[in-house]
Design a protein around this motif. Structure first.
Motif, short mmCIF file in Angstrom:
data_model
loop_
_atom_site.label_atom_id
_atom_site.label_comp_id
_atom_site.label_asym_id
_atom_site.label_seq_id
_atom_site.Cartn_x
_atom_site.Cartn_y
_atom_site.Cartn_z
N TYR A 133 -7.97 -0.91 5.09
CA TYR A 133 -7.08 -2.08 4.96
C TYR A 133 -5.67 -1.60 4.65
CZ TYR A 133 -4.72 -6.19 3.16
OH TYR A 133 -3.80 -7.18 2.94
N GLY A 135 -2.71 -2.28 2.96
CA GLY A 135 -2.14 -3.10 1.91
C GLY A 135 -0.90 -2.45 1.30
N ASN A 136 -0.58 -2.86 0.05
CA ASN A 136 0.62 -2.38 -0.62
C ASN A 136 0.64 -0.87 -0.80
OD1 ASN A 136 2.05 -4.88 -1.19
ND2 ASN A 136 0.39 -5.38 -2.58
#
Length: 306
Positions: A133, A135-136
């Motif tokens: 994933y 993400g940040n």
């Protein structure tokens, strides 16, 4: 009789060739089926899933090409410099399904993200589990890699960034200064999370990490105090460097996101590079900062300078 038998064989061969050719054409046509608003079926599901893998499609894969799918296709076309018409034709699908042209960005999922994270980890930029994933944490790792390798800093792993990352000549993270060799305490987390909360509450998460980045850059600079506490409570004359010190909001209890952003900054996240100043141009003029420093970027309401 021999002549009629020969004719039958020729006719049979021609008929078989006709059947084979129509099936080949059918397969070829199916590979490049033009999908547009109103289309339905398994090809639309495949399109939606691939758009979802790339972070462009956030709904369920329904097999119906409606406004959400059309918008996702339009955004993908814009990011990949294709003709922007919202129609998934040959050019768009060829780009979308091609592994070498994969553009990975915040929200992307899948095996290509795992591969990206693993390579970032191999080079010292990614310090979490490879989840698939984007993400940040992955975005921050990409930004740091782009900065170290003189690439366009946008947090998106496009062809240029991936080409540099998977080449042997990419710069390893260990070349970055000495800040990573420092050791920090829970007291550092305590104060850094409070200044982040006071200065960046309501800002994008990346902007919260950026405030921590600025504080740590000051700690590592000979022009500022050499501790987080010292940087936060530094005064020039009778004026505190950070307004929350004067306002008292520095003592407010930080939220979970502020604590997480502090730890991420302490672990080496540098979304604004060597910036040592920031301000909100909607709330302050910041003339001295603008006139005496170099603009780096803007995240949310804050502009950053070095």
């Amino acid at each position: 009789m021999l002549f009629k038998s020969h004719k039958r064989k020729i006719f049979s061969m021609l008929f078989i060739m006709f059947l084979v050719s129509t099936q080949v054409v059918g397969v070829f046509a199916n590979s490049y089926t033009v999908l547009r608003f109103g289309s339905r079926g398994s090809e639309v599901i495949r399109l939606q899933q691939e758009l979802k893998n790339r972070g462009y499609f956030d709904a369920n894969t329904t097999g119906y090409y409606g406004p959400i799918t059309e918008t996702a296709v339009t955004n993908y076309q814009r990011d990949n410099r294709l003709i922007i018409d919202g129609i998934a034709g040959r050019q768009t699908k060829r780009s979308l399904y091609s592994q070498r042209n994969t553009v990975l960005k915040f929200g992307s999922r899948g095996s290509e993200v795992v591969r990206l994270q693993q390579e970032l980890k191999n080079r010292g930029y990614f310090h979490a589990n490879t989840t698939g994933y984007y993400g940040n944490i992955t975005q921050t790792a990409v930004i740091n890699f782009q900065r170290d390798n003189s690439l366009i800093i946008d947090g998106i792993a496009g062809p240029q960034t991936q080409g540099a990352l998977f080449s042997q000549s990419a710069t390893p993270v260990v070349s970055r200064g000495t800040s990573r060799s420092r050791s920090f305490t829970e007291d550092d987390v305590f104060w850094l999370s409070r200044i982040i909360h006071a200065e960046a509450q309501g800002e994008p998460y990346q902007g919260m990490v950026a405030v921590g980045n600025v504080v740590l850059n000051r700690v590592n600079s000979s022009q500022f105090p050499n501790s987080i506490y010292g940087v936060i409570f530094e005064y020039w004359g009778n004026i505190p460097q950070f307004s929350p010190v004067e306002e008292g909001t520095i003592y407010n209890t930080p939220g979970e996101a502020s604590v997480r952003a502090a730890r991420e900054a302490l672990n080496g996240a540098r979304p604004v590079g060597n910036s040592t100043y920031f301000f909100n141009p909607d709330k302050a003029e910041g003339r001295w900062i603008v006139e005496n420093n170099t603009y780096v970027t803007r995240i949310g309401g804050h502009t950053f300078y070095q």
